[in-house]
Design a protein around this motif. Structure first.
Motif, PDB file in Angstrom:
ATOM      1  N   LEU A  70     121.827 -68.991  24.133  1.00 54.31           N
ATOM      2  CA  LEU A  70     121.889 -67.816  24.995  1.00 54.31           C
ATOM      3  C   LEU A  70     121.536 -66.558  24.205  1.00 54.31           C
ATOM      4  CD1 LEU A  70     122.555 -66.532  27.735  1.00 54.31           C
ATOM      5  CD2 LEU A  70     124.926 -66.344  26.981  1.00 54.31           C
ATOM      6  N   VAL A  71     122.099 -66.426  23.005  1.00 54.06           N
ATOM      7  CA  VAL A  71     121.801 -65.262  22.165  1.00 54.06           C
ATOM      8  C   VAL A  71     120.315 -65.230  21.805  1.00 54.06           C
ATOM      9  CG1 VAL A  71     122.263 -64.166  19.938  1.00 54.06           C
ATOM     10  CG2 VAL A  71     124.152 -65.112  21.264  1.00 54.06           C
ATOM     11  N   ARG A  72     119.743 -66.387  21.534  1.00 54.43           N
ATOM     12  CA  ARG A  72     118.328 -66.441  21.188  1.00 54.43           C
ATOM     13  C   ARG A  72     117.439 -66.082  22.367  1.00 54.43           C
ATOM     14  NH1 ARG A  72     118.693 -72.082  17.707  1.00 54.43           N
ATOM     15  NH2 ARG A  72     119.227 -71.121  15.685  1.00 54.43           N
ATOM     16  N   CYS A  73     117.869 -66.398  23.578  1.00 54.28           N
ATOM     17  CA  CYS A  73     117.093 -66.040  24.768  1.00 54.28           C
ATOM     18  C   CYS A  73     116.917 -64.532  24.886  1.00 54.28           C
ATOM     19  CB  CYS A  73     117.770 -66.576  26.031  1.00 54.28           C
ATOM     20  SG  CYS A  73     117.595 -68.358  26.290  1.00 54.28           S
ATOM     21  N   PHE A  74     117.809 -63.764  24.291  1.00 56.04           N
ATOM     22  CA  PHE A  74     117.720 -62.306  24.325  1.00 56.04           C
ATOM     23  C   PHE A  74     116.882 -61.748  23.168  1.00 56.04           C
ATOM     24  CE2 PHE A  74     121.017 -62.847  27.357  1.00 56.04           C
ATOM     25  CZ  PHE A  74     121.056 -61.697  28.116  1.00 56.04           C
ATOM     26  N   GLY A  75     116.283 -62.631  22.397  1.00 54.85           N
ATOM     27  CA  GLY A  75     115.397 -62.187  21.330  1.00 54.85           C
ATOM     28  C   GLY A  75     116.070 -61.925  20.000  1.00 54.85           C
ATOM     29  N   PHE A  76     117.312 -62.381  19.834  1.00 53.89           N
ATOM     30  CA  PHE A  76     118.021 -62.156  18.573  1.00 53.89           C
ATOM     31  C   PHE A  76     117.765 -63.308  17.602  1.00 53.89           C
ATOM     32  CE2 PHE A  76     120.552 -59.643  21.552  1.00 53.89           C
ATOM     33  CZ  PHE A  76     120.639 -58.444  20.867  1.00 53.89           C
ATOM     34  N   ARG A  77     117.655 -62.971  16.331  1.00 57.25           N
ATOM     35  CA  ARG A  77     117.552 -63.951  15.253  1.00 57.25           C
ATOM     36  C   ARG A  77     118.919 -64.059  14.589  1.00 57.25           C
ATOM     37  NH1 ARG A  77     113.118 -60.582  15.052  1.00 57.25           N
ATOM     38  NH2 ARG A  77     114.234 -59.227  13.582  1.00 57.25           N
ATOM     39  N   LEU A  78     119.526 -65.210  14.641  1.00 54.75           N
ATOM     40  CA  LEU A  78     120.882 -65.394  14.134  1.00 54.75           C
ATOM     41  C   LEU A  78     120.896 -65.460  12.611  1.00 54.75           C
ATOM     42  CD1 LEU A  78     122.070 -68.064  16.718  1.00 54.75           C
ATOM     43  CD2 LEU A  78     122.744 -65.667  16.639  1.00 54.75           C
ATOM     44  N   ARG A  79     121.808 -64.689  12.021  1.00 55.45           N
ATOM     45  CA  ARG A  79     121.980 -64.699  10.568  1.00 55.45           C
ATOM     46  C   ARG A  79     123.475 -64.744  10.256  1.00 55.45           C
ATOM     47  NH1 ARG A  79     118.997 -60.212   7.341  1.00 55.45           N
ATOM     48  NH2 ARG A  79     119.412 -61.751   5.713  1.00 55.45           N
ATOM     49  N   ARG A  80     123.877 -65.762   9.515  1.00 55.71           N
ATOM     50  CA  ARG A  80     125.292 -65.905   9.160  1.00 55.71           C
ATOM     51  C   ARG A  80     125.477 -65.736   7.660  1.00 55.71           C
ATOM     52  NH1 ARG A  80     128.622 -71.386  10.237  1.00 55.71           N
ATOM     53  NH2 ARG A  80     128.166 -71.859   8.058  1.00 55.71           N
ATOM     54  N   GLY A 230     112.917 -57.647  19.537  1.00 52.15           N
ATOM     55  CA  GLY A 230     113.696 -58.633  18.808  1.00 52.15           C
ATOM     56  C   GLY A 230     114.326 -58.032  17.561  1.00 52.15           C
ATOM     57  N   MET A 231     115.493 -58.535  17.225  1.00 50.04           N
ATOM     58  CA  MET A 231     116.209 -58.024  16.050  1.00 50.04           C
ATOM     59  C   MET A 231     117.176 -59.081  15.542  1.00 50.04           C
ATOM     60  SD  MET A 231     118.893 -55.359  17.894  1.00 50.04           S
ATOM     61  CE  MET A 231     117.677 -54.657  19.008  1.00 50.04           C
ATOM     62  N   ASP A 232     117.735 -58.835  14.364  1.00 49.77           N
ATOM     63  CA  ASP A 232     118.721 -59.748  13.790  1.00 49.77           C
ATOM     64  C   ASP A 232     120.078 -59.560  14.460  1.00 49.77           C
ATOM     65  OD1 ASP A 232     116.853 -60.679  11.952  1.00 49.77           O
ATOM     66  OD2 ASP A 232     117.425 -59.208  10.431  1.00 49.77           O
ATOM     67  N   ALA A 233     120.819 -60.644  14.571  1.00 50.86           N
ATOM     68  CA  ALA A 233     122.221 -60.607  14.984  1.00 50.86           C
ATOM     69  C   ALA A 233     123.011 -61.223  13.840  1.00 50.86           C
ATOM     70  CB  ALA A 233     122.435 -61.385  16.281  1.00 50.86           C
ATOM     71  N   GLU A 234     123.739 -60.387  13.103  1.00 47.24           N
ATOM     72  CA  GLU A 234     124.416 -60.819  11.884  1.00 47.24           C
ATOM     73  C   GLU A 234     125.895 -61.095  12.133  1.00 47.24           C
ATOM     74  OE1 GLU A 234     123.892 -57.902   8.863  1.00 47.24           O
ATOM     75  OE2 GLU A 234     121.716 -57.765   9.118  1.00 47.24           O
ATOM     76  N   VAL A 235     126.374 -62.172  11.513  1.00 45.61           N
ATOM     77  CA  VAL A 235     127.796 -62.513  11.527  1.00 45.61           C
ATOM     78  C   VAL A 235     128.234 -62.684  10.082  1.00 45.61           C
ATOM     79  CG1 VAL A 235     129.582 -64.056  12.421  1.00 45.61           C
ATOM     80  CG2 VAL A 235     127.443 -63.766  13.692  1.00 45.61           C
ATOM     81  N   HIS A 236     129.095 -61.779   9.625  1.00 47.22           N
ATOM     82  CA  HIS A 236     129.591 -61.818   8.250  1.00 47.22           C
ATOM     83  C   HIS A 236     131.038 -62.312   8.265  1.00 47.22           C
ATOM     84  CE1 HIS A 236     126.297 -59.200   6.500  1.00 47.22           C
ATOM     85  NE2 HIS A 236     126.188 -58.927   7.804  1.00 47.22           N
ATOM     86  N   PHE A 237     131.272 -63.533   7.788  1.00 44.44           N
ATOM     87  CA  PHE A 237     132.633 -64.050   7.658  1.00 44.44           C
ATOM     88  C   PHE A 237     133.175 -63.604   6.304  1.00 44.44           C
ATOM     89  CE2 PHE A 237     130.864 -66.946  10.828  1.00 44.44           C
ATOM     90  CZ  PHE A 237     131.888 -66.992  11.760  1.00 44.44           C
ATOM     91  N   CYS A 238     134.110 -62.694   6.325  1.00 43.99           N
ATOM     92  CA  CYS A 238     134.680 -62.145   5.093  1.00 43.99           C
ATOM     93  C   CYS A 238     135.753 -63.076   4.526  1.00 43.99           C
ATOM     94  CB  CYS A 238     135.264 -60.762   5.374  1.00 43.99           C
ATOM     95  SG  CYS A 238     134.106 -59.598   6.103  1.00 43.99           S
ATOM     96  N   THR A 239     136.252 -62.717   3.359  1.00 43.89           N
ATOM     97  CA  THR A 239     137.292 -63.523   2.712  1.00 43.89           C
ATOM     98  C   THR A 239     138.562 -63.536   3.554  1.00 43.89           C
ATOM     99  OG1 THR A 239     136.411 -62.910   0.541  1.00 43.89           O
ATOM    100  CG2 THR A 239     138.643 -63.812   0.609  1.00 43.89           C
TER     101      THR A 239
END
Length: 284
Positions: A70-80, A230-239
């Motif tokens: 679904l997120v990709r359908c909106f043109g986002f590039r997933l980055r974890r 289109g743009m990046d969608a970032e998810v940063h899992f912190c400590t």
């Protein structure tokens, strides 16, 4: 023509590529709904909870798969960045958009605490409800107490839970004060807290186009974001923050500081709320 007028013309210049993005993305979104929705209906049920795929419950895996596409359908590039903690964890994130739930689900399954209105949103509300979202009636202290009790119950069952301690969506240019009361559930359940930093944009910068505009409805934002570049969608899992003798307010401040650091933002406290389009009702 004056410089001010030139600036106004520049701001008002139409995005000529927007129609082309709709031509590409709308069919992808419809295809995702027409194909993925029936598949999700088949597995997001008690039977799907008993089947394992890659060590994960099938219904949880399907929720992540649905959200990722679904997120990709909106043109986002997933980055974890980083790794989500396994098992019972209280995930706490900054809040920018209605897409935040889908973005987090694209990387890890978790139950969410969200305002009751989300349950009535197209697509997002349907999936959120079936993914075990705990709804809170905004402005109701009784509702919040019941929600916190249910969150503790979920955590003690070994399920991860995600919350947005800011209490509402913002522009993403800063992280507002975290309401400390919701952190009590981690203390009561005896589980760690993992801060998660969310950002939409390129080059490590938040794109203001993703957030709700003043007075903008969910449907209006849905359509507008669908046509954005289109743009990046970032998810940063912190400590993860392991609980010790600290109180909930100190834990909230630590979590917020971790998220600010991950996003490169100032951690100066800001008590103001934004439009509150996805309010969790989490009071201090």
């Amino acid at each position: 023509m004056s410089a001010a007028a030139d600036g106004a013309v520049t701001v008002a210049r139409p995005d000529r590529l927007r129609p082309l993005r709709y031509v590409r993305r709308v069919p992808l979104l419809l295809l995702h709904v027409l194909i993925a929705l029936p598949l999700a209906l088949l597995v997001i049920n008690p039977l799907g909870a008993r089947i394992r795929i890659g060590g994960q419950r099938l219904d949880h895996w399907m929720t992540c798969w649905w959200s990722r596409w679904l997120v990709r359908c909106f043109g986002f590039r997933l980055r974890r960045f980083g790794t989500p903690s396994p098992g019972a964890t209280l995930f706490v994130a900054n809040h920018v958009s209605w897409l935040d739930i889908e973005l987090l689900h694209s990387q890890a399954f978790m139950c969410f605490v969200a305002k009751a209105e989300i349950g009535r949103w197209p697509l997002v509300g349907w999936l959120a409800s079936r993914a075990g979202t705990i709804y809170h009636q905004r402005g109701s202290g009784h509702s919040l107490a019941a929600v916190m009790a249910r969150v503790v119950e979920r955590l003690r069952e070994g399920l991860p839970v995600g919350v947005f301690p800011e209490g509402g969506t913002g522009a993403g240019d800063r992280v507002r004060t975290f309401h400390a009361r919701i952190f009590q559930v981690a203390l009561d359940a005896g589980v760690p807290v993992q801060p998660v930093a969310l950002r939409y944009g390129n080059g490590g910068r938040q794109d203001p186009a993703v957030a709700f505009a003043p007075g903008e409805s969910f449907f209006g934002n849905f359509l507008r974001v669908l046509g954005e570049p289109g743009m990046d969608a970032e998810v940063h899992f912190c400590t993860p923050i392991l609980l010790g003798d600290e109180g909930r307010r100190r834990i909230a401040e630590r979590a917020r500081s971790e998220i600010c650091a991950a996003l490169g933002l100032s951690d100066a406290r800001d008590g103001g709320n934004a439009n509150g389009n996805a309010d969790t009702g989490a009071d201090d």
